[in-house]
Design an enzyme around this catalytic site. Structure first.
Site, PDB file in Angstrom:
ATOM      1  N   ASP A 111      41.724  78.503  20.124  1.00 44.27           N
ATOM      2  CA  ASP A 111      41.968  77.104  20.085  1.00 44.27           C
ATOM      3  C   ASP A 111      43.709  76.398  19.794  1.00 44.27           C
ATOM      4  OD1 ASP A 111      39.251  76.577  21.021  1.00 44.27           O
ATOM      5  OD2 ASP A 111      38.208  76.599  19.262  1.00 44.27           O
TER       6      ASP A 111
ATOM      7  N   ASP B 211      45.475  83.404  19.134  1.00 43.25           N
ATOM      8  CA  ASP B 211      44.773  82.373  18.367  1.00 43.25           C
ATOM      9  C   ASP B 211      44.274  82.074  19.978  1.00 43.25           C
ATOM     10  OD1 ASP B 211      42.680  81.431  17.403  1.00 43.25           O
ATOM     11  OD2 ASP B 211      44.245  79.778  16.994  1.00 43.25           O
TER      12      ASP B 211
ATOM     13  N   ASP C  83      47.395  79.228  14.953  1.00 46.23           N
ATOM     14  CA  ASP C  83      47.914  77.903  14.418  1.00 46.23           C
ATOM     15  C   ASP C  83      47.137  77.492  13.012  1.00 46.23           C
ATOM     16  OD1 ASP C  83      45.373  75.610  14.661  1.00 46.23           O
ATOM     17  OD2 ASP C  83      46.053  76.994  16.072  1.00 46.23           O
TER      18      ASP C  83
ATOM     19  N   ASP D  92      35.589  72.775  21.183  1.00 48.21           N
ATOM     20  CA  ASP D  92      34.834  71.293  20.385  1.00 48.21           C
ATOM     21  C   ASP D  92      34.179  70.011  20.897  1.00 48.21           C
ATOM     22  OD1 ASP D  92      33.769  74.231  19.645  1.00 48.21           O
ATOM     23  OD2 ASP D  92      33.883  73.479  17.812  1.00 48.21           O
TER      24      ASP D  92
ATOM     25  N   ASP E 293      38.010  82.433  16.294  1.00 46.41           N
ATOM     26  CA  ASP E 293      36.538  82.419  15.606  1.00 46.41           C
ATOM     27  C   ASP E 293      36.103  81.076  17.210  1.00 46.41           C
ATOM     28  OD1 ASP E 293      34.507  82.020  13.816  1.00 46.41           O
ATOM     29  OD2 ASP E 293      35.799  81.011  12.976  1.00 46.41           O
TER      30      ASP E 293
END
Length: 266
Positions: A33, A31, A204, A42, A122
């Site tokens: 982030d 992953d 996570d 973000d 994502d």
């Protein structure tokens, strides 16, 4: 976190030469982030705004499972506030890596003959490509699965959905289990019918638990300790059908220590 990670750009400068795909025994999926990087990308972007924070109406508009839609709203608002492409680029480059992740990348770089690396996130392609290239680790990854993104004529970063799917556990724009299953089938075919000996998934978030349902008893899920993925995997363990090994991590060093043992197995 190492001195280098705290005080310098997280950059690996040694030349990267990917091993031949057929030689790599293991697949590692990351992953992005709060896994590769220490926070949500973000959050780093919000700090480029004039007020360094989102207005209350935008904060309150977030709905569970709508991360992609929420990011689109944030990017549109940033464009309205005059945040430039250069500011976004710089903000992404400055995000620190998670604790020990550069050590993990160094280990994987030194064992490229064993590990094929993929990102499944994502977030979006612009953020991930920007950060990985700045860190000097882009060439370690064979593939990046994430939401498409590009700047339009007005200078706004526009974010699209990765795909559509029917999984009830995941956001509408991305099911990481679907991505993993399709990738494993594709790579086995490309490798002449030879599957990976083991698959490792490092994450996570809640959406990192779903792909772990596609893992087998020789594979390992690495959830960040006490984060949503970890809590969900502990629930999955109550089912006799879930047989994947679970190795919680706090630092990339925890992952390195586990991988070393597996690589050294005879």
């Amino acid at each position: 976190m190492t001195f280098r990670e705290r005080n310098h750009s997280p950059k690996m400068t040694a030349p990267l030469t990917p091993a031949a795909p057929q030689d790599q025994r293991f697949l590692v999926l990351f992953d992005f982030d709060e896994t590769i990087i220490c926070e949500s990308s973000d959050d780093a972007l919000v700090r480029t705004l004039p007020d360094k924070e989102l207005p209350a109406w935008l904060k309150n508009s977030y709905r569970e499972g709508q991360y992609n839609e929420n990011t689109q709203k944030i990017l549109a608002y940033m464009a309205e506030q005059g945040v430039s492409k250069d500011s976004i680029h710089s903000a992404v480059e400055k995000i620190p890596p998670n604790q020990g992740l550069m050590n993990l990348f160094q280990y994987l770089q030194s064992h490229q003959q064993d590990f094929e690396l993929v990102v499944v996130s994502d977030a979006n392609m612009y953020f991930i490509e920007t950060w990985l290239r700045h860190a000097g680790v882009r060439d370690l990854f064979r593939k990046i699965f994430t939401n498409p993104s590009s700047f339009n004529a007005a200078g706004q970063l526009v974010l699209l959905s990765f795909h559509s799917h029917s999984c009830p556990r995941c956001p509408d724009n991305m099911c990481k289990q679907v991505i993993l299953r399709e990738y494993l089938a594709e790579r086995q075919k490309e490798r002449g019918g030879v599957p990976f000996q083991r698959v490792f998934y490092i994450g996570d978030g809640a959406n990192d638990a779903c792909p772990c349902l596609a893992l087998g008893p020789r594979d390992t899920a690495f959830p960040r300790k006490d984060f949503p993925m970890h809590r969900l995997l502990k629930e999955f363990q109550q089912s006799a059908k879930f047989k994947t090994n679970i190795e919680p991590w706090v630092s990339g060093k925890d992952i390195v220590d586990c991988l070393k043992k597996i690589v050294e197995e005879k």
